[in-house]
Design an enzyme around this catalytic site. Structure first.
Site, PDB file in Angstrom:
ATOM      1  N   ASP A  35       0.831  -1.215   0.000  1.00  0.00           N
ATOM      2  CA  ASP A  35       0.000   0.000   0.000  1.00  0.00           C
ATOM      3  C   ASP A  35       0.868   1.268   0.000  1.00  0.00           C
ATOM      4  O   ASP A  35       1.984   1.267   0.507  1.00  0.00           O
ATOM      5  CB  ASP A  35      -0.916  -0.027   1.237  1.00  0.00           C
ATOM      6  CG  ASP A  35      -2.083   0.935   1.098  1.00  0.00           C
ATOM      7  OD1 ASP A  35      -2.339   1.403  -0.032  1.00  0.00           O
ATOM      8  OD2 ASP A  35      -2.728   1.220   2.115  1.00  0.00           O
ATOM      9  N   HIS A  52       2.111   3.737  -9.004  1.00  0.00           N
ATOM     10  CA  HIS A  52       1.871   2.325  -9.317  1.00  0.00           C
ATOM     11  C   HIS A  52       3.035   1.752 -10.139  1.00  0.00           C
ATOM     12  O   HIS A  52       3.438   0.610  -9.950  1.00  0.00           O
ATOM     13  CB  HIS A  52       0.551   2.144 -10.067  1.00  0.00           C
ATOM     14  CG  HIS A  52      -0.649   2.475  -9.227  1.00  0.00           C
ATOM     15  ND1 HIS A  52      -0.803   1.986  -7.950  1.00  0.00           N
ATOM     16  CD2 HIS A  52      -1.732   3.258  -9.464  1.00  0.00           C
ATOM     17  CE1 HIS A  52      -1.940   2.441  -7.443  1.00  0.00           C
ATOM     18  NE2 HIS A  52      -2.518   3.224  -8.343  1.00  0.00           N
ATOM     19  N   LEU A 146      10.744 -20.075  -5.322  1.00  0.00           N
ATOM     20  CA  LEU A 146       9.699 -19.249  -4.708  1.00  0.00           C
ATOM     21  C   LEU A 146       8.377 -19.322  -5.479  1.00  0.00           C
ATOM     22  O   LEU A 146       8.368 -19.211  -6.709  1.00  0.00           O
ATOM     23  CB  LEU A 146      10.173 -17.788  -4.691  1.00  0.00           C
ATOM     24  CG  LEU A 146       9.154 -16.753  -4.201  1.00  0.00           C
ATOM     25  CD1 LEU A 146       9.048 -16.791  -2.680  1.00  0.00           C
ATOM     26  CD2 LEU A 146       9.539 -15.351  -4.660  1.00  0.00           C
TER      27      LEU A 146
END
Ligand code: IPE
Ligand code: IPE
Ligand code: MG
Length: 255
Positions: A35, A52, A146
């Site tokens: 965030d 963004h 991962l």
């Protein structure tokens, strides 16, 4: 806390001369609410979408760090079911980011042995976004490093409703009785049925809430908050969150 050196295993490449500091009691599954992109841009007099873009670049850094630290699963909250409320131009920009991200970064992810998965209502995403992610999922399906789990068009409440609907359907079909429904039944119907609950949940940008993220799955997750805005969240701070996690005592209701 004891730190020791381990070879960097989450890669297909030769790792003979590469060592990375990994410590005991690593969180296996880390979830992040990324965030603060909008505020990052605003602080610089830039449009929100610039935040963004910068946030997307930071995803690369943190994915790399998580992989080096031999985290098993990294779940990143990229877009919530509530984020559709935002102005169309912003939503459209965010929906194009995975396309851009994967165009530039997919070969590296493949090399680094990362496996891409998603949680959320995937079918409702724009066609091009879906196609790019599908391709990435397919190309990384056999990777064993991962798991990069992207929460996109994800909302925990809807996830639970969806599960309940499926369970009701299965009861109606006579697969099992209402009395046989357990926590496992519900867990098995969530998007996350195949992955363990998060050990550590990080939220950046100073907000102290979960915003409809992994509500069921985080019942016993360790929470870690920072005021740092997502584009500024560094590898060092990520390691600090992990170090703090390692000092905590998880009791799960016991003593
Ligand atoms: C997080 O940053 C990214 C998404 C929710 C898509 P925000 O866009 O929420 O940034 P702030 O919270 O407005 O600063
Ligand atoms: C949560 O952030 C969703 C993502 C990071 C993708 P929001 O910015 O949407 O959360 P609220 O609105 O501050 O609760
Ligand atoms: Mg926000």
């Amino acid at each position: 806390m004891r730190l020791f050196k381990l070879p960097f295993k989450n890669s297909k490449e030769s790792t003979a001369d590469f060592t990375e500091t990994v410590s005991e009691n690593m969180p296996k599954h880390i979830a992040i609410i990324m965030d603060g992109n909008g505020r990052w841009a605003k602080k610089r007099g830039m449009p929100r979408v610039a935040g963004h873009r910068e946030g997307m670049d930071n995803v690369k850094r943190i994915v790399k760090a998580a992989n080096q630290l031999q985290v098993e699963i990294l779940t990143l909250y990229a877009f919530s079911t509530e984020n559709w409320k935002r102005p169309l131009t912003e939503v459209e920009y965010i929906m194009k980011l995975p396309i851009d991200f994967l165009q530039h970064y997919l070969p590296e992810l493949v090399d680094e042995n990362v496996r891409i998965q998603t949680i959320g209502e995937f079918d409702d995403l724009p066609k091009n976004t879906k196609a790019a992610i599908m391709r990435a999922k397919e190309q990384t399906a056999d990777n064993t490093g991962l798991i990069l789990n992207i929460a996109i068009n994800y909302g925990s409440r809807f996830e639970m409703i969806r599960s309940i609907r499926e369970i009701c359907q299965e009861v109606q079909e006579g697969k099992y009785e209402i009395e046989e429904i357990t926590e496992t039944t519900l867990s098995d119907h969530l998007y996350t049925s195949h992955i363990k609950d998060p050990d550590l949940l990080i939220r950046t940008s100073g907000e102290l809430r979960l915003s409809n993220f992994l509500l069921w799955q985080s019942a016993y997750t360790e929470l870690w908050f920072t005021d740092t805005l997502w584009p500024d969240f560094s590898k060092e701070e990520f390691e600090k969150a992990i170090n703090d996690f390692q000092k905590r005592k998880r009791r799960y209701g016991g003593i």
